[in-house]
Design an enzyme around this catalytic site. Structure first.
Site, PDB file in Angstrom:
ATOM      1  N   ILE A 512       0.714  -1.264  -0.323  1.00  0.00           N
ATOM      2  CA  ILE A 512      -0.268   0.198   0.105  1.00  0.00           C
ATOM      3  C   ILE A 512       1.197   1.134  -0.313  1.00  0.00           C
ATOM      4  O   ILE A 512       1.943   1.351  -0.263  1.00  0.00           O
ATOM      5  CB  ILE A 512      -0.959  -0.035   1.330  1.00  0.00           C
ATOM      6  CG1 ILE A 512      -0.349  -0.042   3.047  1.00  0.00           C
ATOM      7  CG2 ILE A 512      -2.090  -0.899   0.639  1.00  0.00           C
ATOM      8  CD1 ILE A 512      -1.096   0.407   3.589  1.00  0.00           C
ATOM      9  N   ALA A 574       5.827   7.038   5.377  1.00  0.00           N
ATOM     10  CA  ALA A 574       5.526   5.968   5.855  1.00  0.00           C
ATOM     11  C   ALA A 574       5.600   4.427   4.946  1.00  0.00           C
ATOM     12  O   ALA A 574       6.107   3.682   5.363  1.00  0.00           O
ATOM     13  CB  ALA A 574       3.826   5.909   6.405  1.00  0.00           C
ATOM     14  N   TYR A 575       5.627   5.022   3.947  1.00  0.00           N
ATOM     15  CA  TYR A 575       5.889   4.010   2.817  1.00  0.00           C
ATOM     16  C   TYR A 575       7.656   3.710   2.213  1.00  0.00           C
ATOM     17  O   TYR A 575       7.563   2.573   2.379  1.00  0.00           O
ATOM     18  CB  TYR A 575       5.067   4.531   1.246  1.00  0.00           C
ATOM     19  CG  TYR A 575       5.604   3.791   0.330  1.00  0.00           C
ATOM     20  CD1 TYR A 575       4.812   2.526   0.016  1.00  0.00           C
ATOM     21  CD2 TYR A 575       6.712   4.375  -1.268  1.00  0.00           C
ATOM     22  CE1 TYR A 575       5.023   1.936  -1.252  1.00  0.00           C
ATOM     23  CE2 TYR A 575       6.275   3.251  -2.167  1.00  0.00           C
ATOM     24  CZ  TYR A 575       6.037   2.771  -2.030  1.00  0.00           C
ATOM     25  OH  TYR A 575       6.182   1.665  -3.206  1.00  0.00           O
ATOM     26  N   SER A 576       8.036   4.671   2.356  1.00  0.00           N
ATOM     27  CA  SER A 576       9.418   4.843   2.007  1.00  0.00           C
ATOM     28  C   SER A 576       9.977   4.120   3.489  1.00  0.00           C
ATOM     29  O   SER A 576      11.274   2.921   3.259  1.00  0.00           O
ATOM     30  CB  SER A 576       9.895   5.828   2.253  1.00  0.00           C
ATOM     31  OG  SER A 576       9.562   6.352   0.535  1.00  0.00           O
ATOM     32  N   LYS A 579       9.201   0.048   3.556  1.00  0.00           N
ATOM     33  CA  LYS A 579      10.309  -0.503   2.142  1.00  0.00           C
ATOM     34  C   LYS A 579      11.285  -1.015   2.254  1.00  0.00           C
ATOM     35  O   LYS A 579      11.983  -1.663   1.670  1.00  0.00           O
ATOM     36  CB  LYS A 579       9.795   0.165   1.090  1.00  0.00           C
ATOM     37  CG  LYS A 579       7.942  -0.029   0.000  1.00  0.00           C
ATOM     38  CD  LYS A 579       7.519  -0.833  -0.459  1.00  0.00           C
ATOM     39  CE  LYS A 579       6.741  -1.344  -1.064  1.00  0.00           C
ATOM     40  NZ  LYS A 579       7.133  -2.766  -1.657  1.00  0.00           N
TER      41      LYS A 579
END
Ligand code: ZN
Length: 684
Positions: A512, A574-576, A579
């Protein structure tokens, strides 16, 4: 067995249409023939290419199935040419095939089967040949000849086992000519032949004799405990499936020599009753019921002598030992019987485990179904034969001849080369759309069996259905899997093991993409991103590694990461960050698992706008973060890469194929960008 000939359907048909009609009636009944077995014929006058009246044998051609046979599948053979060789002493298979090719009325007809001359030499208009279970049970018996006589009477001819070919054809022709009043003929350890002036007569006799055999067998079995009763009781369904899915990869690893096999699991009541019976270990090791079956089942199944099916470690140990024993026995059998052949694969096609069930094997799931269908009949045949006296089948040298029959070996050489991912099982997470779906479709196209995993079961299944339809096979299954839920992930892997027998490749793709500046991020958003983008990959990888190690055939895990790991962007924390955890997880896995032949690699795609990840909101927010008008966002991103390329899910699928396949056999711990070229995101 019911006589299904319906005069109101059949009476208006021409003789050749009646041949198709009869053939399909026989083919539709699996207790008469399975998977291409049996053959039928009709002799009739036809006009040849110059309009001359020619007496022709129309006989089922090679490679068709009675169940679905059509007019065009019957090869035309000129009868005067065919019977001209009846007086010869002998013909090799190759000579016979070459000769029959010259007797064909049309070169576009399929090649005639090996039993073509048998039909030609048999002096009757219509002929039907099957491997009826009841007939096979009757003659695969220590009292075979007597039992056939008692059941079918004196008017049925018996021919001792002989491999199909010229000599058998000659022998059958001569026997029927000597016994003009005979109504049928039993080929011992093989099957039944009936004939008549019409197809109806040949069919009626076929059913009548099969019924006599069935009645006799039923009487003989009366009051006898077949196979000595249950010795190892089946586990409950839930426990059975738990153990079966846990041990299937191990079984697959133990028997996938020299090539990987797909495993089909079956645990019907009849299978469980058979494998758990007192006599199963003995009667399963006597031999195949007819020479035809050997091509699909090999002579003997692998029987794993398990006493405590609920004990996983015990089952695992028994599998290792008995798989090796089976291979050793196969090698010895080959050495005892070989002439100038090379050994075929020493891989069992049927595996029986008390308390758990039956696995059948093949190069794909469709092929693995054939031995399953055959062995279900074999169990019935053995039960009936044991009811008469004792199951006894063709001798080992005859069995070997059937398995190593030159014409069949030749057919194997005609098979097209296998696709790149043939014999591979792949799990793709987040596969109901976007990149995951493109990867699953690409891999299926390259011959893989794929498990489509996504949150919603019906979405996963819809993609699986579309793939199965396109590939015309059983290569895809749909699985509901929330990668953040430990038990859902474990259950997903168990389903894959049960459906295909193991696993070779995992593409951990589900993700996501929450946005927002760090100072404005809610803890919930942060945790949600880590749950999917980090923990989800951990849970999937942990189960994958367990299965791959148990299987012992190496494997490939591919992580869909992101260029953000090397080139993070604002408002995407939040994504990076999550990941980045995924990328570090991949490296650790590569370090820990190289010794097991398990490769772990990463893909760093960028800006795949068709991916499910790229919601309109995300696009709007990323456009805002980068200070680009929304209308020109996609275009601007494209212009920002070195190749000025629009990067698609197909491009990612190509890269995934490279990491999944043997093309990257010597690469692990690596990153492959799929981003059109971004300096900031160069791997370093
Ligand atoms: Zn046959």
């Amino acid at each position: 067995m019911q006589n299904l000939w319906n005069e109101s359907d059949a009476s208006s048909l021409t003789p050749i249409e009646q041949l198709t009609y009869m053939s399909r009636l026989i083919g539709a009944d699996t207790s008469l023939v399975v998977w291409g077995g049996g053959n039928t014929s009709l002799k009739l006058w036809e006009e040849d290419f110059r309009g001359r009246a020619t007496y022709v044998l129309r006989v089922k051609g090679s490679g068709s199935d009675l169940k679905t046979i059509e007019r065009k599948h019957f090869t035309g053979i000129r009868m005067d040419d065919a019977i001209a060789v009846e007086s010869r002493e002998d013909m090799t298979d190759d000579e016979m095939v070459a000769y029959l090719a010259l007797c064909q009325t049309s070169h576009t007809d399929p090649r005639g089967s090996i039993e073509t001359l048998l039909h030609a030499f048999l002096p009757a208009t219509a002929v039907a040949h099957s491997h009826a279970d009841a007939i096979v049970a009757l003659c695969n018996n220590t009292r075979g000849a007597e039992a056939v006589r008692e059941a079918l009477g004196e008017s049925v001819i018996q021919i001792p086992y002989r491999r199909p070919g010229f000599l058998l054809s000659k022998e059958v022709g001569a026997a029927v000519k000597e016994n003009p009043h005979a109504t049928g003929l039993v080929l011992m350890n093989h099957g039944l032949i009936t004939w008549g002036e019409t197809c109806k007569e040949a069919y009626d006799r076929h059913i009548t004799l099969t019924n006599l055999a069935e009645e006799y067998l039923a009487k003989q079995r009366l009051g006898k405990a077949v196979f000595g009763g249950i010795q190892v009781a089946p586990l409950t369904e839930q426990r059975r499936h738990e153990i079966a899915s846990a041990i299937a990869p191990l079984l697959r690893g133990a028997i996938s020599v020299p090539k990987r096999m797909l495993l089909r699991y079956e645990d019907s009541k009849e299978v469980l009753d058979f494998v758990g019976s007192e006599q199963a270990s003995r009667v399963s090791q006597i031999g195949a019921a007819t020479p035809d079956h050997i091509l699909s089942t090999k002579i003997l199944p692998l029987f794993v002598t398990v006493t405590h099916p609920e004990d996983e470690a015990h089952v695992a140990q028994c599998i290792r030992e008995s798989a090796q024993e089976w291979r050793d026995r196969y090698a010895a059998y080959f050495e005892r019987n070989r002439k100038d052949q090379k050994s075929l694969d020493p891989t069992p096609r049927v595996v029986l485990i008390p308390g758990l069930g039956m696995w059948t094997t093949g190069k794909d799931l469709k092929t693995a179904q054939i031995p399953a269908d055959i062995y279900r009949h074999t169990m019935q045949i053995i039960a009936d034969a044991e009811g008469v006296s004792g199951y006894k089948t063709l001798s080992e040298p005859d069995g070997f001849d059937a398995e190593y029959w030159g014409l069949e070996l030749y057919k194997l050489t005609l098979a097209p080369p296998e696709k790149e991912l043939a014999r591979r099982v792949v799990m793709v997470t987040g596969a109901a759309s976007g990149i995951g779906r493109a990867i699953a479709e690409k891999f299926a196209q390259e011959g893989a069996h794929v498990a489509i995993c996504d949150l919603n079961e019906s979405d996963s299944q819809a993609v699986a259905d579309a793939i199965n339809k396109k590939q015309g096979s059983l290569c895809a299954i749909g699985i509901a899997m929330d990668v953040t839920q430990e038990s859902a992930v474990q259950q997903g892997f168990a389903k894959v093991a049960l459906a295909f027998g193991g696993l070779d490749i995992v593409v951990s793709n589900a993700g996501i993409a929450p946005t927002g500046k760090i100072e404005a991020l809610s803890l919930e958003t942060w945790e949600r991103s880590f749950a999917v983008n980090a923990t989800g990959h951990f849970l999937v990888a942990r189960e994958a590694v367990k299965v791959l190690r148990a299987q012992g055939l190496g494997g490939s895990i591919v992580f869909n990461v992101t260029k953000n790991v090397f080139a993070p962007g604002a408002d995407f924390g939040a994504y990076s960050c999550a990941k980045a955890a995924e990328a570090q997880l991949a490296r650790i896995l590569a370090i820990e698992n190289g010794v097991f032949g398990i490769r772990v690699n990463m893909l760093n795609p960028d800006a795949i706008f068709e991916a499910g990840l790229w919601t309109p909101e995300l696009k709007a927010e990323r456009a805002k973060a980068k200070g680009i008008p929304l209308e020109s966002f996609e275009q601007s991103i494209q212009q920002g890469n070195l190749l000025k390329a629009k990067v698609t899910a197909q491009d990612v699928a190509e890269a995934a194929l490279f990491f999944a396949s043997e093309r990257s056999a010597k690469t692990t711990g690596a990153v492959l960008p799929v981003d059109g070229g971004l300096r900031d995101a160069f791997p370093r």
